[in-house]
Design an enzyme around this catalytic site. Structure first.
Site, mmCIF file in Angstrom:
data_model
loop_
_atom_site.group_PDB
_atom_site.id
_atom_site.type_symbol
_atom_site.label_atom_id
_atom_site.label_comp_id
_atom_site.label_asym_id
_atom_site.label_seq_id
_atom_site.Cartn_x
_atom_site.Cartn_y
_atom_site.Cartn_z
ATOM 1 N N ASP A 47 60.956 -3.261 56.269
ATOM 2 C CA ASP A 47 60.909 -3.524 57.709
ATOM 3 C C ASP A 47 62.143 -2.884 58.308
ATOM 4 O O ASP A 47 63.269 -3.219 57.946
ATOM 5 C CB ASP A 47 60.882 -5.038 57.942
ATOM 6 C CG ASP A 47 60.731 -5.426 59.403
ATOM 7 O OD1 ASP A 47 61.212 -4.684 60.279
ATOM 8 O OD2 ASP A 47 60.151 -6.492 59.664
ATOM 9 N N SER B 70 57.937 -11.375 65.014
ATOM 10 C CA SER B 70 59.313 -10.990 65.331
ATOM 11 C C SER B 70 59.983 -12.028 66.230
ATOM 12 O O SER B 70 60.109 -13.185 65.847
ATOM 13 C CB SER B 70 59.311 -9.596 65.966
ATOM 14 O OG SER B 70 60.613 -9.075 66.033
ATOM 15 N N HIS C 213 57.305 -3.371 60.256
ATOM 16 C CA HIS C 213 57.604 -4.529 61.096
ATOM 17 C C HIS C 213 56.387 -5.055 61.865
ATOM 18 O O HIS C 213 56.109 -6.258 61.853
ATOM 19 C CB HIS C 213 58.730 -4.196 62.081
ATOM 20 C CG HIS C 213 59.139 -5.360 62.926
ATOM 21 N ND1 HIS C 213 59.684 -6.507 62.392
ATOM 22 C CD2 HIS C 213 59.056 -5.566 64.270
ATOM 23 C CE1 HIS C 213 59.938 -7.365 63.356
ATOM 24 N NE2 HIS C 213 59.566 -6.827 64.508
#
Length: 257
Positions: free
Chosen positions: A194, A93, A224
């Site tokens: 996600d 991320s 995610h």
């Protein structure tokens, strides 16, 4: 301020190949610790820092920003370079975004990148209102624990401090302009489903980097936080194979591990 359980930074002294692992926005080292452990067990020197303002309470994060988080991973990269002949970057991320900026700025000092659901933009109409809203409302709902696996839990904040979100948005816009400077080999793995970072972010990153050695993998069974999800074993195995292919002496490190 006491750390949340699992939020501790991690360091393992291994061979001459180093790996810097970066966690995500409002998260902690816990979300990527299994990734770091897997690589450490295979003989690599591994650094997994705790980003400033993370791992305690959201109020601590509210007074930090993009420059603070980047400075922390930049320091760890320099530290790894002191003892390692090659350094690879891994990020989840926002950790992926930080890794991309390190690669853009440090060039040949970075031997390759492995990114999982990397962020490229703060999406939605609310994002455009952040410059004003952050002065009126301190937080919004959290984004932690987007995991498909039953019982999967990410150690992260249940609130997102909007001052930090605004800084993150500005940092991502700056990074987007720097993506063409990324030339290193790249392994990018992302989840089609996600609920935090949409697949379009991965598509834009792949379209804008200048890397010629690029591999894209889909994480069909994860959301995610894929490093804690069903596809985690595949992420770890493919990361190891990627580093081993590109690093001099990596096979020896793997054998010792």
């Amino acid at each position: 301020m006491p750390l949340l359980s699992g939020a501790e930074p991690f360091r393992h002294e291994g061979g001459e190949v180093g790996v810097l692992v970066c966690h995500g926005f409002t998260g902690s080292p816990q979300s990527v610790r299994p990734w770091a452990d897997y690589l450490a067990e295979r003989g690599f020197t591994v650094s997994l820092p705790l980003l400033p303002g993370h791992g305690t309470r959201w109020q601590d994060m509210a007074i930090t920003g993009w420059q603070d988080w980047y400075a922390e991973v930049d320091r760890e990269l320099w530290r790894l370079r002191e003892t390692c002949s090659q350094v690879f970057l891994c990020g989840l991320s926002m950790g992926g975004a930080l890794a991309l900026r390190l690669a853009a700025r440090h060039g040949a000092a970075v031997s390759g990148l492995v990114l999982v659901n990397p962020a490229n933009k703060v999406h939605g109409l609310a994002a455009k209102a952040l410059p004003v809203v952050r002065h009126l409302v301190p937080t919004t709902k959290g984004i932690a624990s987007d995991i498909a696996r039953p019982g999967g839990v990410e150690v992260g904040y249940d609130r997102v401090p909007l001052h930090a979100a605004h800084s993150f948005r500005r940092g991502l816009r700056r990074l987007d302009a720097e993506l063409p400077q990324v030339t290193q080999p790249l392994l990018l793995m992302h989840s089609p489903e996600d609920h935090v970072v949409p697949p379009v972010d991965s598509a834009r990153i792949l379209a804008r980097v200048s890397s010629r050695d690029v591999t894209e993998r889909l994480l069909e069974n994860s959301y995610h936080v894929a490093t804690l999800d069903h596809d985690a074993p595949a992420i770890f195995e493919q990361t190891h194979a990627f580093i081993e292919r590109l690093s001099v002496g990596a096979r020896g490190a793997a054998t010792r591990g």
